[in-house]
Design a protein around this motif. Sequence first.
Motif, PDB file in Angstrom:
ATOM      1  N   UNK A  72       0.987  -1.338  -0.201  1.00  0.00           N
ATOM      2  CA  UNK A  72       0.127   0.024   0.036  1.00  0.00           C
ATOM      3  C   UNK A  72       0.974   1.167  -0.144  1.00  0.00           C
ATOM      4  N   UNK A  73       0.392   2.381  -0.448  1.00  0.00           N
ATOM      5  CA  UNK A  73       0.835   3.626  -0.496  1.00  0.00           C
ATOM      6  C   UNK A  73       0.556   4.584   0.774  1.00  0.00           C
ATOM      7  N   UNK A  74       1.641   5.036   1.207  1.00  0.00           N
ATOM      8  CA  UNK A  74       1.475   5.622   2.562  1.00  0.00           C
ATOM      9  C   UNK A  74       2.616   6.664   2.964  1.00  0.00           C
ATOM     10  N   UNK A  75       2.496   7.307   3.938  1.00  0.00           N
ATOM     11  CA  UNK A  75       3.865   7.834   4.626  1.00  0.00           C
ATOM     12  C   UNK A  75       4.810   6.630   4.996  1.00  0.00           C
ATOM     13  N   UNK A  76       6.022   6.995   4.912  1.00  0.00           N
ATOM     14  CA  UNK A  76       6.968   5.985   5.414  1.00  0.00           C
ATOM     15  C   UNK A  76       8.081   6.524   5.989  1.00  0.00           C
ATOM     16  N   UNK A  77       8.987   5.859   6.939  1.00  0.00           N
ATOM     17  CA  UNK A  77      10.259   6.383   7.290  1.00  0.00           C
ATOM     18  C   UNK A  77      11.200   5.655   6.393  1.00  0.00           C
ATOM     19  N   UNK A  78      11.760   6.185   5.443  1.00  0.00           N
ATOM     20  CA  UNK A  78      12.615   5.514   4.364  1.00  0.00           C
ATOM     21  C   UNK A  78      13.633   6.174   4.088  1.00  0.00           C
TER      22      UNK A  78
END
Length: 426
Positions: free
Chosen positions: A294-300
């Motif tokens: 899924x697409x979302x905010x991430x810590x990446x």
Amino acid sequence: MKNGIIKDIDTTNLPTQDGYFGEFGGSFIPPQLQAVMDEVTAEYEKIVKDPAFLEELNDLLTHYVGRPSPVYHAKRLSDAIGGAQIYLKREDLNHTGAHKINHCIGEVLLAKKMGKKKVIAETGAGQHGVALATAAALMGLECDIYMGAIDIRKEAPNVSRMKVLGAKVVEVTRGTQTLKDAVDAAFEAYLGDPISQIYCIGSVVGPHPFPMMVRDFQSIVGFEAKKQFASMTGKLPDSIVACVGGGSNAMGIFSAFLQDSVPLYGVEPAGKGLDTPLNAATLTKGSVGVLHGFKSYLLQDEKGEPLPVYSIASGLDYPGVGPQHSYLKTIGRVNYKTATDREAVEAFYGLSRMEGIIPALESSHAVAYAIKLAQELTKDQNILVNLSGRGDKDIDFVMENYPLVDYEPEANENGFDEFLAHIRGN
């Protein structure tokens, strides 16, 4: 709220048919798994309109889970703080000790009606694992729970509960050995056999339809609380606070209030500090990407790979967050704040001493922020906190690593001045 559980929660009827909340969500999975997800979606949309399914679900929520959970006025805590009145939605009193049982009952009912033989899942703090193992035992299904090695050591009581309930606990030793890696391992197991088993995701994350489905099953928290609070006080809360990791408990309580003017606060784990890498404040410090379908905010990192994350609360140390939370952030409907480990532990001991309620470390983040917020408001205002789980699972870990002597309030008139000094930064 028809039949006590399912209701459209905003005027846009999100998610869209293909699972999007604005630009977030969707389904980024292999084609062979997409066919299975489409079957799950179709079956879910069918059963939530089936009066027999809803009757069975609500009967179990009432007579097995123990719903409705009460709303409690934490008067002694509120008086000690001296600001707004704090109320607690007592999800810690549910069977299994947290909100997770709400969607686990629904997911396992769905699995059984689809003819599945086994349910599998990930767990961090162990509450989702215990709830799923409980529902599986109740309905006669096999259950595999994937859990990081670090979390297994931190949450030993819940590991024992899962095993007693008949679940197989699969230790995940790769990577950070925490929640993200447990999700990876569970997804891989699901890909290996998506026909006879179903992956019962533990939060409002994953590919469509899981963010929608888990939210819908958890929405009972908010709809109950809305009626209960109005009955107790004659009005809606002035603010609502919930912790956010993946975000299921927060979406559960926020759902009923999204069309109202009530300010909503989601509290992420700041860990050792937002200026360090030892946090899991996804919405506060993350950027948009794709994780676990899924697409979302991430810590990446700069390559789009998930960063290692950290929180004292095993249920919050996830590098992503539910897509609806990302959407609510971008439109400004929810205010996303943070609480540090230190603040969470202070709230853990403070609520225990002031109200005789030992909260889960996850829930302690929400309590910590509510204490701060209360001091900014007046005594005639109210804050409703979703107390998403109880702290039995955390007691040994907290006492060993955060000894009471370091947090014990000094003897004084209300027994709370030392604690408040820490919270206020004095």
